[in-house]
Design an enzyme around this catalytic site. Structure first.
Site, PDB file in Angstrom:
ATOM      1  CE  LYS A  61     -17.393  44.896  49.146  1.00 42.13           C
ATOM      2  NZ  LYS A  61     -17.062  46.223  49.620  1.00 42.13           N
ATOM      3  CG  ASP A  64      -3.339  39.373  52.703  1.00 37.20           C
ATOM      4  OD1 ASP A  64      -2.588  38.429  52.583  1.00 37.20           O
ATOM      5  OD2 ASP A  64      -3.471  40.838  52.071  1.00 37.20           O
ATOM      6  N   PRO A  66      -4.441  35.516  58.139  1.00 35.21           N
ATOM      7  CG  PRO A  66      -4.875  33.574  59.439  1.00 35.21           C
ATOM      8  CD  PRO A  66      -4.239  34.058  58.242  1.00 35.21           C
ATOM      9  N   GLY A 171     -31.924  48.261  44.161  1.00 33.80           N
ATOM     10  CA  GLY A 171     -32.407  47.850  44.871  1.00 33.80           C
ATOM     11  C   GLY A 171     -33.135  49.281  45.368  1.00 33.80           C
ATOM     12  CB  ALA A 173     -35.390  51.211  50.967  1.00 39.21           C
TER      13      ALA A 173
END
Ligand code: XMP
Length: 213
Positions: A61, A64, A66, A171, A173
């Site tokens: 994730k 930041d 570049p 959730g 599938a």
């Protein structure tokens, strides 16, 4: 080919390798996240690849500026990671810096409750960004199949949708796949099970039978 991605969120190397070995026949890829990297070190990537021959998704994730994004991505791809997950809310230049290093997956919506607070209100713009940059894929929430359906409609057909939130977060599938997901991401329901191979097999069979029917 399987549509299952295992989220291997354990700390210990031996445990990770054992679960990966036991479940590999039912997986498309393995997703690793900070718990495993902080617990076992970056060398685990090559070991997992050697054991399973599966693609590895680095769920870092990245979010930041570049230059820092580029430095992180470079190291991860050098270590053998095949795809990196990056946040889109940091802006186009930060995402592009990662895409210049290798295959990228952009988060356009998250699976937890708090995602409604800041991420969901900007999902449309994140989808637009993905359509402009054409990454390998985006992350969308299996916990909200109606949102997967919405995202699928707006997203270019060539971009894959990967959906975490199956199992432990509630959730389902098949619902996620029928809503337009290409792959589902499952962690705890497999790695915390007494028999990870059997748990992976059950979900794999459910998908095979469901997709045929
Ligand atoms: P569980 O145990 O809930 O694990 O099956 C899910 C895995 O996926 C990650 N995760 C997400 N990653 N956007 C992401 O980029 C999301 O919305 C999201 N939701 C869950 C989680 O960190 C774990 O590795």
């Amino acid at each position: 080919m399987s549509r299952i991605i295992l989220a291997l969120d354990v700390y210990e190397k031996e445990k990770a390798l054992k679960i990966a070995r036991e479940t590999r026949d039912y997986l498309w890829a393995i997703k690793i996240n900070w718990p495993l990297i902080l617990g076992s070190g970056l060398g685990i990537v090559k070991e997992l690849k050697k054991e399973t021959k599966l693609p590895i998704i680095g769920d870092f994730k990245v979010a930041d500026i570049p230059n820092t994004n580029r430095l992180i991505a470079k190291k991860a791809f050098e270590a053998g990671v095949d795809y990196i997950i990056v946040h889109g809310f940091v802006g186009r230049d930060s995402v592009e810096a990662v895409m210049e290093e290798g295959k990228t997956i952009i988060v356009v919506e998250m699976s937890h409750e708090g995602a409604k607070q800041f991420i969901q209100p900007i999902t449309d713009e994140l989808i637009e960004l993905a359509n402009e940059l054409n990454p390998f894929g985006v992350i969308a929430p299996a916990t909200r199949p109606e949102r997967v359906r919405y995202i699928r409609k707006k997203l270019d057909r060539s971009i894959k949708i990967l959906t975490p939130g199956v199992g432990a977060q509630g959730g389902k599938a098949l619902e996620a796949l029928k809503a337009g997901a290409d792959y589902i991401i499952i962690g705890r329901s497999i790695y915390k099970s007494d028999n990870p191979r059997e748990s992976a097999k059950i979900i794999w069979e459910e998908i095979e039978n469901g997709v045929k029917s």
